[in-house]
Write an enzyme that holds these catalytic residues in place. Sequence first.
Site, PDB file in Angstrom:
ATOM      1  N   GLY B 108      56.548  17.233 -20.047  1.00 34.89           N
ATOM      2  CA  GLY B 108      56.971  18.621 -19.821  1.00 34.89           C
ATOM      3  C   GLY B 108      55.808  19.568 -19.860  1.00 34.89           C
ATOM      4  O   GLY B 108      55.967  20.762 -19.967  1.00 34.89           O
ATOM      5  N   CYS B 109      54.599  19.021 -19.811  1.00 37.96           N
ATOM      6  CA  CYS B 109      53.401  19.848 -19.793  1.00 37.96           C
ATOM      7  C   CYS B 109      53.094  20.156 -18.331  1.00 37.96           C
ATOM      8  O   CYS B 109      52.605  19.305 -17.608  1.00 37.96           O
ATOM      9  CB  CYS B 109      52.249  19.089 -20.425  1.00 37.96           C
ATOM     10  SG  CYS B 109      50.676  19.947 -20.406  1.00 37.96           S
TER      11      CYS B 109
END
Lengths: 135, 110, 100
Positions: B108-109
């Site tokens: 989710g970066c």
Amino acid sequence: MSEIKKFMYVNRKAPYGTVYALESLEVVLIGAAFDQDVSLAFVDDGVYQIMNGQNTTGIGMKNFSSTYKALGDYEVTKLYVEKESLEARGLTVDDLMELTWEDEDDDYEEKPSIRLVSSAELAEVMADQDVVLSF
Amino acid sequence: MGIEVNGKTLEVDEEGYLADLSTWVPEVATVMAKEDGQELGEDHWELINFLREYYEEYQIAPAIRVLTKAIGKKLGKDKGNSKYLYELFPYGPAKQACKYAGLPKPTGCV
Amino acid sequence: MLHTVNKSPFERNSLESCLRLSAAGSAILLFEDAVVGAVTGTNIADKVSAALADREIYVLGPDLAARGLDQSKLIDGIKVVDYGGFVDLSVEKSAVQAWV
């Protein structure tokens, strides 16, 4: 900002045998950054993804079942589980992990994320989505 | 690629993240910090340990907004914001803190 | 909403799950191997017929023809579409659920 859309991720495969379950989970976590109304559905063999007591030491694969417990932190708080799929597999909701989320607006009270629904109920929820992603 | 820690070479990927999480020892963080020209203080270790515990529990490196929220809850509101995290780790909590903690790049970066 | 199914109902449960989880008023498109579920005389034909009461069911013509299935064998009420019709359906219906 564009308006919030309803996104549903439909999970239909058991974990470990194929990569679908893990891929779906990763897409959910990445997608959670986009502030949409996200829900997950577990139907057919997808219900095995959130079984309690998974232990993968013997198959040499990463046990990603505990990552479902982080979904609440990512504000993914609606996990629909189809009752008929559980029943067909001799399972009940007690065989599944206890997945919860903390409601910030309610003094961080822990609330259950799993929503046990019938086929007909899930069909209605699904029909109401803007985007459905299948895994 | 690898880094020298306690006389042993530990494998890292092309971005410098530890290839095998289980090879992590605290000196990994010290060595990585030194390469970045940084000293690790108590506050840095608090965050590194927090990340390791988070990973232990959830098997993922948290996204930044999840991290700030969780830290705010556990370590206090004054620490649960990205300003604090970036002061400690100027290259970013994901790129630096997770790396020092031996975690993979956060899911989710974006 | 449009549901698409591309697996044979005799090999996978995709079509059955689709019939179980599609709401009244939605459309279902059968293509690739799933077209074998569109004809009469199979052990799933009754379920497909029953769904036609409150859902539209379409089948992709070229996939039927490729498998030597004649359109005269189709279950009553199933409509045949070509690739253009497939695209029209996808555009017309708000969301698509692919039962892969």
